[in-house]
Structures are given as structure tokens and as C-alpha cells.
Scaffold this active site. Structure first.
Site, PDB file in Angstrom:
ATOM      1  N   SER A 415      -1.720  -7.616 -13.559  1.00  0.00           N
ATOM      2  CA  SER A 415      -0.420  -8.238 -13.289  1.00  0.00           C
ATOM      3  C   SER A 415      -0.368  -9.639 -13.880  1.00  0.00           C
ATOM      4  O   SER A 415       0.708 -10.119 -14.232  1.00  0.00           O
ATOM      5  CB  SER A 415      -0.197  -8.389 -11.788  1.00  0.00           C
ATOM      6  N   HIS A 436       1.699  -1.151 -16.456  1.00  0.00           N
ATOM      7  CA  HIS A 436       1.759  -1.925 -15.218  1.00  0.00           C
ATOM      8  C   HIS A 436       2.590  -1.207 -14.164  1.00  0.00           C
ATOM      9  O   HIS A 436       3.822  -1.138 -14.256  1.00  0.00           O
ATOM     10  CB  HIS A 436       2.350  -3.317 -15.521  1.00  0.00           C
ATOM     11  N   GLU A 448       6.025  -0.744 -16.185  1.00  0.00           N
ATOM     12  CA  GLU A 448       6.205  -1.543 -17.397  1.00  0.00           C
ATOM     13  C   GLU A 448       5.106  -1.171 -18.406  1.00  0.00           C
ATOM     14  O   GLU A 448       3.926  -1.136 -18.046  1.00  0.00           O
ATOM     15  CB  GLU A 448       6.120  -3.036 -17.061  1.00  0.00           C
ATOM     16  N   ASN A 486       8.038  -9.183 -12.254  1.00  0.00           N
ATOM     17  CA  ASN A 486       7.496 -10.287 -11.461  1.00  0.00           C
ATOM     18  C   ASN A 486       8.062 -11.630 -11.914  1.00  0.00           C
ATOM     19  O   ASN A 486       8.177 -12.560 -11.115  1.00  0.00           O
ATOM     20  CB  ASN A 486       5.966 -10.292 -11.520  1.00  0.00           C
TER      21      ASN A 486
END
Ligand code: NAD
Length: 642
Positions: A415, A436, A448, A486
């Protein structure tokens, strides 16, 4: 005899007729105006020469009927146009329901919306037992209502409670459940379906009757059932955000399921639904989802074996998900003891999802504990999900590269580390991409697929194809801190925590976000993700630009990490946050919270993290649950300034 483009009539010597829907030039059947017109002409034909029985089936291997033609429906601009479209189907299906000869819908594969309503207008239904058979009325997910007789007939066929559940959530039935609920008279395997249809339609069996109590719920007890259901809807969706479920309830309870009977001026009328931006935006979300489904479709990469390293929260669940979706998965960790909890979790999840002991066994057989990492050699895709530690990841990838197949995809689930730094451990850094996933893996639809500075485009294409293969939505993103999801969530959550630092109660902050249409308030979200993870994400993304929120740091130092420790911003009782009453809402609070979110989305588009604004909307909706009825942050910005 009339010539049709989309339908075929075949008559058997004994008087049985088959009406096959086989839409010209398309791989799936959708009910366009032309297809509906031809269906009415077919009924004219049967009026002239009535068959002994009529079976309606599909000529497509893909399924029965996918529903109305969404392209046509999105072109409807006025309430008048929307009402005409509803009237067309309502009248036609009432006509089909009233024919004197027995009719049967033979349902194999998907049966959606207008297709389900057509089946409901037949006297009998057979559901073919195969994995692709899914029967639903998903209109509510597009902000519309099942106006072609679904609201009238589904409750009569399966009873009010399960019918409302289907219509208010869009949930689908498989063939066995369709039989259990009484939607289908029979559930048969494909090889006997034609014979079963022939026998049933000519059987003269009376229509199945609902039990007495169920009939009461469709009659005198309607009001009680509707008010119960309304409470459940209210817990999930507000009428100002999502008018359609409220309209479905009102139309069923008070207007005999006839959408056209609700007077204009009521918030549940067709006029109100046609005027609502929600419908337009939910249709947009549907198209965004279709666009994401398109990534990886053009690839001939057909991965069969996945190797996952790290059997923790993420790796364990990624492995389980892929095994559930049919891949052979080897799962590696430092010891068998560390793999065991992931296999245990998977067994519970498989039981819940598959509900068939043999299928559960097969899925578990596909998930292979592999403490020594033998699976790397055969794997088509290798995903690393170990601790967030750069040196450990670099070393691991050097080892993997030495033994993996030369054309295997090598991916990290990191991440927060830079893909380029991890790739520095490889002989061929271009092999590394990011794949991800989000936590919880089974629930989050988006993944992702991250392009590092040196990533090989072929590897990326394969990564997208892999994600598609396991039924997730792939979003191609560039390697920047936080990628897309994020990067937009972090500043929004930080702003929310700053509000708490200023003395606004967490309940008030969360309520402001819920009123905007977020699925979960940002403070509860932080507690759910884990406050330690929130601190790490904040540090990485804010990188010293701003002070971390005070209350957050206090809680983390005291070991209160959110839901997982039973205490964070909220105290948890059996996993539920104990919230106080929501007091006075400061003016403009929702705007203040959303502003950093929107700004971050805009920044991601400008920096090319995603290819365009539409993909930013898609990623944010499917990655964060951002108010779908607003059509995504970029769409919301546009609508707000329009
Ligand atoms: P975790 O701590 O739950 O699990 C990590 C596992 O890796 C442990 O079981 C550990 O034994 C194992 N491991 C460590 N070094 C190893 C090695 N050399 N060989 C084999 N196994 C090894 O961690 P997690 O939360 O699952 O996170 C894993 C990765 O996923 C991290 O890169 C993280 O950034 C990323 N990620 C986490 C989340 C999340 O919400 N937790 C979300 C998306 C991505």
C-alpha cells in the site's frame, strides 16, 4: 406469417409452439422497443392460430434475457418518455399474462429485469440448474422500478417478503433458490430442459397457490409488511438520495404494482423518479462498472495457478478469493502455523458462499498450504503480501525471480512502499507490477493494478486480465503515494479527525458524511481500518506537510487502535460502535469534509494517476463506496458548478 428479426416461431406437430428470442447482431438479448414490438406481433400471430402451449426461450448461449435496453432507456429525457416506456411493457406483459393457452418461460443463464417480468407473465417457469442462471429484478440499482408487472406479479408468485427483498436490493436467485421460493415450478439440468418444458406446459397443472398467510400479506396485511420493509430501507438509504426503493414500496402497497397509477406530484411518482439526478447517476455508475469490466478482456492470458506469499490479513484472503473463483492457489508464509488461520477463515467463507459440501471440498482442495514456496515455480501469477518492509520485499523478489516461470506476473500488494524501490531487487525490474487489493478482500470490488515507472506494459495487461479472471474490477493506476483510492481517502479522514480535535463529536462528523451519502462516516471508517494503519497512511501521504491529528495519536499511544482492540474514537460492544445522540450540526460541515476528498480526486486526474476523470469516479465509487447516487467526485464537482 410475419417475419421477425429478433424472434423465431417454431410449431410442433402436436400443437406446441416455441418462441425463441435471438436478438439480431448481439450476443445477449435485451428488450429494445423493436424487440418488444415484435413480441406483440408474435402474440398477434398466436391469437390468429392459438398453440396448445407456448414455450418462450432464448437463442443465446449467454443467457435468457438481460433486461431492457439500457441504451434506449438512457435516451429518455422527459417524464412523458419514461411513462411511455413503462406503459409499453406493462400493457404487453398484461396481454401475455391474459392469453388463454398455457405459457412457459424456459430460463437458462441470466434473467434480469424485463426478462424476469416476462417470465412472471407466463403461467409456468422452469429454471435450468447451471452456475450462470441468475434471476433478478435489479432496477432499483439503476434508480428505477420494475414497472413492467414485476411489482404486481413477483409478490403474488413468491410472497411479499422475499419479493420485496429482491426488488429492494436487486439480489439474484440461482436456479435452486428460484425453485425453493416458488418462482420456478421446476429446476432441471440442461440436458432435459426441453422435454421438461414440453411436459409442464401441456400438463394442465393449476398455477401454484401461495399459502394462506402469504396471501394475507399480499392483501389485508400489505400495509404492515410495507411499513416493516420501509424501516429496513430507511436503515440503508435515505429517500432524498435514493427515491426508487420508497417508490417500489408505495407502488406495491397502494397502487397494485402499477407505476403509472401514482399521481404526479407524489415523491414516489414516475415524474419524480424521472426528474431525479439519482437515476442518471446510477446509470452512469453502471456504465463505469462496464468500463472497468472491459480492462483485461482483450488479453488471451488465462492464469490457472496463483502463488501468494504472506498469509496474513490480505494474503490469506486474496488466496481464498482466488481459490473460490476457480484458480489453483499455493499459499506461502514463514511456517505452516501462520498459514493455518487463513485456511480456517477460507473454510468458513467457502461454506457460507457455496453452501454445497462437495463444492466447498473442491474449493479447499484448490487452496494449498505451501510453507516452502514450491508453488512459485509453476505459478502464472505471484502476489507478495508480506509485512510492509522494503528490505524483506526486495530480498523476496530476488528469490522469486530466480525460480518463477519467465512469463509469470510478479506483483506486490504493497500500500505504501514505492514499487520502483521494491523492483530494485530484481534483475529485470520491469517485471514488477502492483496488484493492490482492499480490505476486506471478499467485499471490496475494486483492485488497483499499479504501473511502476519501469513496469512492462505486457505485464500490466496480464495483471488486468488476472483481476478480471477472479471477478474483481481492475483499475489501472500509476505508482504514486496512495495510488488513487488511499490518496483521496486519507486527506478526507484527516480532515474528519481534525474536526474531532476541534471539539466536534465523532457522531456529528460521521452523521455529516452519511447525510452527504457516504456509506460509513470517516471516523468509524478510521476505527474499522485500524488507527495504527491510519497513522501510517497519514504519515506516508501527508509526508510532513501537516501535523497528525492529536486525538488520533493519543489513542494510538494508549493502544486503542479501533474496532480490533474494542476501542478507538468509539467504544465497541460486540463489534458495534456505541454512539451517542447527534447534537447540533455545525453549518457547512459536510462540505468541509468532502472538500479535501474532491481536491485529491482532481489532483489525481491532473497528475495522470488514472487516465481520465471518468476512471477517477469509477475507482473512487468502487474503492471507497463514495455516494454512488452522486456519480463520483468528478461528476459531483461538475454537477455542482453546472
Ligand atoms: P499481515 O501482517 O496481516 O501479514 C503479513 C504476513 O506475511 C504474516 O503472516 C507474516 O508471517 C508473513 N511474512 C512476513 N515476511 C515473510 C516472508 N519473508 N516470507 C513469507 N511470509 C512472510 O499484513 P497485511 O495487513 O496482510 O499486509 C500485507 C501487505 O498488504 C502489506 O504490503 C500491506 O501494505 C498491504 N495491504 C494491506 C492492507 C490492509 O488493510 N491490511 C490493504 C491493502 C494492502
Amino acid at each position: 406469417m410475419t417475419e421477425f428479426n429478433h424472434w423465431r416461431i417454431e410449431r410442433e406437430a402436436g400443437g406446441l409452439a416455441w418462441l425463441t428470442f435471438d436478438k439480431a447482431g448481439e450476443s445477449t438479448n435485451t428488450l429494445s422497443a423493436q424487440a418488444m414490438l415484435e413480441l406483440s406481433q408474435a402474440l398477434d400471430e398466436f391469437d390468429r392460430e392459438p398453440p396448445k402451449g407456448l414455450v418462450i426461450r432464448s437463442g443465446k448461449s449467454a443467457g435468457f434475457i438481460a433486461g431492457a435496453d439500457i441504451e434506449e432507456f438512457t435516451k429518455v429525457e422527459s417524464a412523458e418518455g419514461a411513462k411511455a416506456l413503462v406503459q409499453r411493457g406493462w400493457d404487453l406483459y398484461n396481454r401475455l399474462a391474459a392469453v388463454k393457452y398455457p405459457t412457459l418461460a424456459l430460463i437458462r443463464g441470466h434473467c434480469m429485469g424485463g426478462g424476469t417480468e416476462l417470465a412472471l407473465a407466463c403461467r409456468y417457469r422452469i429454471a435450468v440448474d447451471e452456475p450462470g442462471t441468475r434471476i433478478a429484478l435489479p432496477e432499483v440499482m439503476l434508480g428505477i422500478v420494475p414497472g413492467w408487472g414485476g411489482m404486481l406479479r413477483l409478490p403474488q408468485v413468491i410472497g411479499a417478503a422475499p419479493a420485496l427483498d429482491m426488488m429492494l436490493t436487486g439480489r439474484a436467485l440461482d436456479a435452486k433458490k428460484a425453485k425453493r421460493l416458488g418462482f420456478a415450478d421446476e429446476c432441471v439440468p440442461p440436458r432435459v430442459m426441453e422435454n421438461a418444458a414440453r411436459m409442464l406446459v401441456l400438463s394442465g397443472h393449476p398455477r401454484r397457490q401461495l399459502p394462506f398467510m402469504q396471501r394475507m400479506m399480499n392483501g389485508p396485511l400489505k400495509g404492515v409488511v410495507a411499513s416493516q420493509a420501509k424501516k429496513q430501507v430507511a436503515a440503508r438509504a435515505r429517500p432524498e438520495h435514493y427515491p426508487a426503493p420508497y417508490a417500489i414500496l408505495d407502488m406495491w402497497a397502494n397502487y397494485g404494482g402499477n407505476a403509472l397509477a401514482v399521481p404526479a406530484g407524489k415523491p414516489t411518482s414516475m415524474e419524480a423518479i424521472a426528474a431525479s439526478l439519482t437515476t442518471k447517476n446510477l446509470v452512469r455508475v453502471y456504465y463505469l462498472q462496464e468500463r472497468l469490466k472491459g480492462f483485461g478482456k482483450d488479453s488471451d492470458f488465462a492464469p490457472k495457478h496463483l502463488h501468494v506469499i504472506g498469509a496474513g490479513v490480505m494474503g490469506g484472503d486474496i488466496a481464498a478469493w482466488a481459490a473460490l473463483r476457480g484458480l489453483t492457489v499455493t499459499l506461502q508464509d514463514q511456517s505452516i502455523e501462520r498459514i493455518a488461520p487463513a485456511i480456517h477463515r477460507a473454510a468458513i467463507a467457502f461454506k457460507r458462499k457455496l453452501r454445497d459440501d462437495t463444492q466447498v471440498r473442491f474449493a479447499l482442495d484448490r487452496l494449498i498450504p505451501d510453507p516452502s514456496g514450491q508453488g512459485v515455480r509453476q505459478a502464472d501469477v505471484v502476489i507478495e503480501a508480506i509485512f510492509e518492509n522494503l528490505e524483506a520485499k526486495q530480498k523476496l523478489f530476488a528469490d522469486i525471480e530466480a525460480i518463477a516461470k519467465p512469463d509469470a506476473v510478479l506483483a506486490s500488494n504493497t500500500s505504501s512502499l514505492r514499487l520502483e524501490d521494491i523492483a530494485a531487487g530484481l534483475k529485470h525490474p520491469s517485471r514488477l507490477i502492483g496488484i493492490h487489493f482492499f480490505n476486506p478482500v471478499a467485499k471490496m470490488p475494486l483492485v488497483e493494478v499499479v504501473e511502476g515507472r519501469e513496469s512492462d506494459p505486457q505485464a500490466l495487461k496480464k495483471g488486468l486480465a488476472f483481476v478480471r479472471k477472479i471477478d474483481k474490477l481492475a483499475l489501472p493506476v500509476k505508482s504514486v503515494p496512495g495510488f488513487l483510492v488511499n490518496a483521496v481517502l486519507a486527506p478526507y479522514m484527516q480532515e474528519a479527525m481534525r474536526c474531532v480535535d476541534e471539539g466536534i463529536a465523532p457522531e456529528v462528523v460521521d452523521e455529516a458524511a452519511l447525510a452527504f451519502g457516504m456509506p460509513l462516516g470517516p471516523i468509524e471508517l478510521a476505527d474499522t481500518v485500524g488507527l495504527d494503519i491510519a497513522v501510517a497512511a497519514g504519515q506516508q501521504l501527508a509526508s510532513g506537510i501537516s501535523e497528525p491529528p492529536k486525538k488520533l495519536m493519543e489513542l494510538v499511544s494508549a493502544g486503542h487502535l479501533g474496532r480490533k482492540t474494542g476501542r478507538g474514537f468509539y467504544t465497541y460492544n460486540q463489534g458495534k460502535p456505541q454512539k451517542g445522540a447527534v447534537g447540533q450540526m455545525p453549518a457547512g460541515l459536510a462540505d468541509r469534509l468532502i472538500k479535501p476528498f474532491l481536491a485529491a480526486a482532481q489532483r489525481c486526474v491532473e497528475q495522470g494517476v488514472v487516465a481520465d476523470a471518468e476512471l477517477a469516479d469509477a475507482g473512487v465509487i468502487f474503492g471507497t463506496g463514495f455516494a454512488p447516487f452522486r456519480g463520483g467526485p468528478m461528476n459531483y464537482l461538475k454537477e455542482r458548478t453546472a
